[in-house]
Write a protein that holds these residues in place. Sequence first.
Motif, short mmCIF file in Angstrom:
data_model
loop_
_atom_site.label_atom_id
_atom_site.label_comp_id
_atom_site.label_asym_id
_atom_site.label_seq_id
_atom_site.Cartn_x
_atom_site.Cartn_y
_atom_site.Cartn_z
N ALA A 102 0.84 -1.21 0.00
CA ALA A 102 0.00 0.00 0.00
C ALA A 102 0.87 1.26 0.00
O ALA A 102 0.58 2.23 -0.69
N ARG A 103 1.95 1.23 0.77
CA ARG A 103 2.86 2.40 0.83
C ARG A 103 3.49 2.67 -0.54
O ARG A 103 3.60 3.80 -0.98
N ILE A 104 3.93 1.58 -1.19
CA ILE A 104 4.54 1.72 -2.52
C ILE A 104 3.50 2.25 -3.51
O ILE A 104 3.75 3.19 -4.27
N ASN A 105 2.29 1.66 -3.44
CA ASN A 105 1.23 2.11 -4.37
C ASN A 105 0.90 3.58 -4.17
O ASN A 105 0.64 4.30 -5.13
N PHE A 106 0.90 4.00 -2.91
CA PHE A 106 0.56 5.42 -2.64
C PHE A 106 1.64 6.34 -3.22
O PHE A 106 1.34 7.38 -3.80
N PHE A 107 2.89 5.93 -3.09
CA PHE A 107 3.99 6.74 -3.63
C PHE A 107 3.88 6.84 -5.15
O PHE A 107 3.98 7.93 -5.73
N THR A 113 -0.23 11.23 -10.13
CA THR A 113 -1.34 12.19 -10.11
C THR A 113 -0.88 13.62 -9.84
O THR A 113 -1.53 14.57 -10.25
N LYS A 114 0.22 13.79 -9.12
CA LYS A 114 0.63 15.15 -8.73
C LYS A 114 1.78 15.70 -9.59
O LYS A 114 1.81 16.89 -9.88
N ALA A 115 2.74 14.84 -9.92
CA ALA A 115 3.96 15.37 -10.55
C ALA A 115 4.17 14.87 -11.97
O ALA A 115 4.87 15.52 -12.76
N GLY A 116 3.55 13.74 -12.30
CA GLY A 116 3.90 13.01 -13.52
C GLY A 116 3.77 13.76 -14.83
O GLY A 116 4.54 13.50 -15.76
N GLN A 136 8.58 25.88 -11.44
CA GLN A 136 8.47 26.20 -10.00
C GLN A 136 7.32 25.42 -9.37
O GLN A 136 7.44 24.89 -8.26
N GLU A 137 6.22 25.30 -10.13
CA GLU A 137 5.07 24.52 -9.62
C GLU A 137 5.47 23.07 -9.40
O GLU A 137 5.09 22.45 -8.42
N LEU A 138 6.24 22.52 -10.37
CA LEU A 138 6.70 21.13 -10.22
C LEU A 138 7.53 20.96 -8.94
O LEU A 138 7.31 20.02 -8.17
N ILE A 139 8.46 21.90 -8.74
CA ILE A 139 9.32 21.79 -7.55
C ILE A 139 8.45 21.87 -6.28
O ILE A 139 8.65 21.11 -5.33
N ASN A 140 7.47 22.78 -6.29
CA ASN A 140 6.61 22.91 -5.11
C ASN A 140 5.83 21.63 -4.84
O ASN A 140 5.69 21.19 -3.69
N VAL A 141 5.34 21.00 -5.93
CA VAL A 141 4.57 19.77 -5.77
C VAL A 141 5.46 18.65 -5.24
O VAL A 141 5.10 17.91 -4.33
N VAL A 142 6.66 18.53 -5.81
CA VAL A 142 7.56 17.45 -5.36
C VAL A 142 7.93 17.69 -3.89
O VAL A 142 7.95 16.76 -3.09
N ASN A 143 8.15 18.95 -3.55
CA ASN A 143 8.49 19.27 -2.16
C ASN A 143 7.36 18.92 -1.20
O ASN A 143 7.58 18.31 -0.16
N LYS A 144 6.13 19.25 -1.62
CA LYS A 144 4.99 19.04 -0.71
C LYS A 144 4.57 17.57 -0.66
O LYS A 144 4.29 17.03 0.41
N GLU A 145 4.52 16.92 -1.85
CA GLU A 145 3.89 15.59 -1.91
C GLU A 145 4.88 14.42 -1.87
O GLU A 145 4.56 13.37 -1.33
#
Length: 239
Positions: A102-107, A113-116, A136-145
């Motif tokens: 489940a942890r792997i699937n969530f990652f 869904t967020k960065a791809g 910048q949006e991509l970096i923010n998403v990777v940082n947050k999610e």
Amino acid sequence: MAAVNGNTPKITLYTNHVCPYAHRAHIVIKELGLPYEEVIIDLTKPREPWYLEVNPRGLVPSINFNGEIITESAIVSQFLADAYPSHLLPPSDSVDNALKRARINFFVDTWATKAGSFWFKIAAEDSQEEKEKLSQELINVVNKEIEPLLNDAAPFFGGSAKLTFAEVIIAPFVLRLYAFTKHGLLPKSVSDGLNGLPNFSKWAAEVVKHDSVTYIWDEERTVESSKKKFASLKAQAKA
Ligand SMILES: N[C@@H](CCC(=O)N[C@@H](CS)C(=O)NCC(=O)O)C(=O)O
């Protein structure tokens, strides 16, 4: 050597080495140590009728596994990882293992869904200003999610010393983010921003140099082919 019911499987992988989705199948096959033969599909031409019989969608990757055709990179990878339980993905035979899955699937789901889709949007954008904004949006998403999910990477997902199924699915795209930045397809702010994220940058540095990730990687060819692909998609969008 891995085996199903005591028999070594016969696998044909229909692939193209510039394709990030096909790259997933190469990584999982290599990590599992499975024997395979590959058939390179020329993606610059219409698919030949015989390949459309293998995969009516005409996409790579597909595999023929002991006579069974399996298509779609995530499904091919999942099938092989499930058929041969390993360090990549534990079998779903206990609550603890189900939780690891489940942890792997969530990652994987979070990346998708967020960065791809950012790399494609950034490369397809004409204006430099818009490119920088999306980067910048991509970096923010990777940082947050993503960054918090790599807290315990050691160096791979979930504290694993070896590649996991998470890297099988995501590595081809991480590799391309850095390569495309290096070759000017994406702004330098992408790699600079990612390198400023401690967990992500440490994890990514290990991912992009792993043998199972690099053995079919041809950076120059992939970049050239992606440049052509982006140019033709842009032309189509404007027509
Ligand atoms: N959802 C598919 C996507 C595969 C895909 O898009 N493959 C591309 C190459 S990267 C392809 O075969 N394209 C055929 C074409 O462009 O005609 C998967 O995950 O396997």
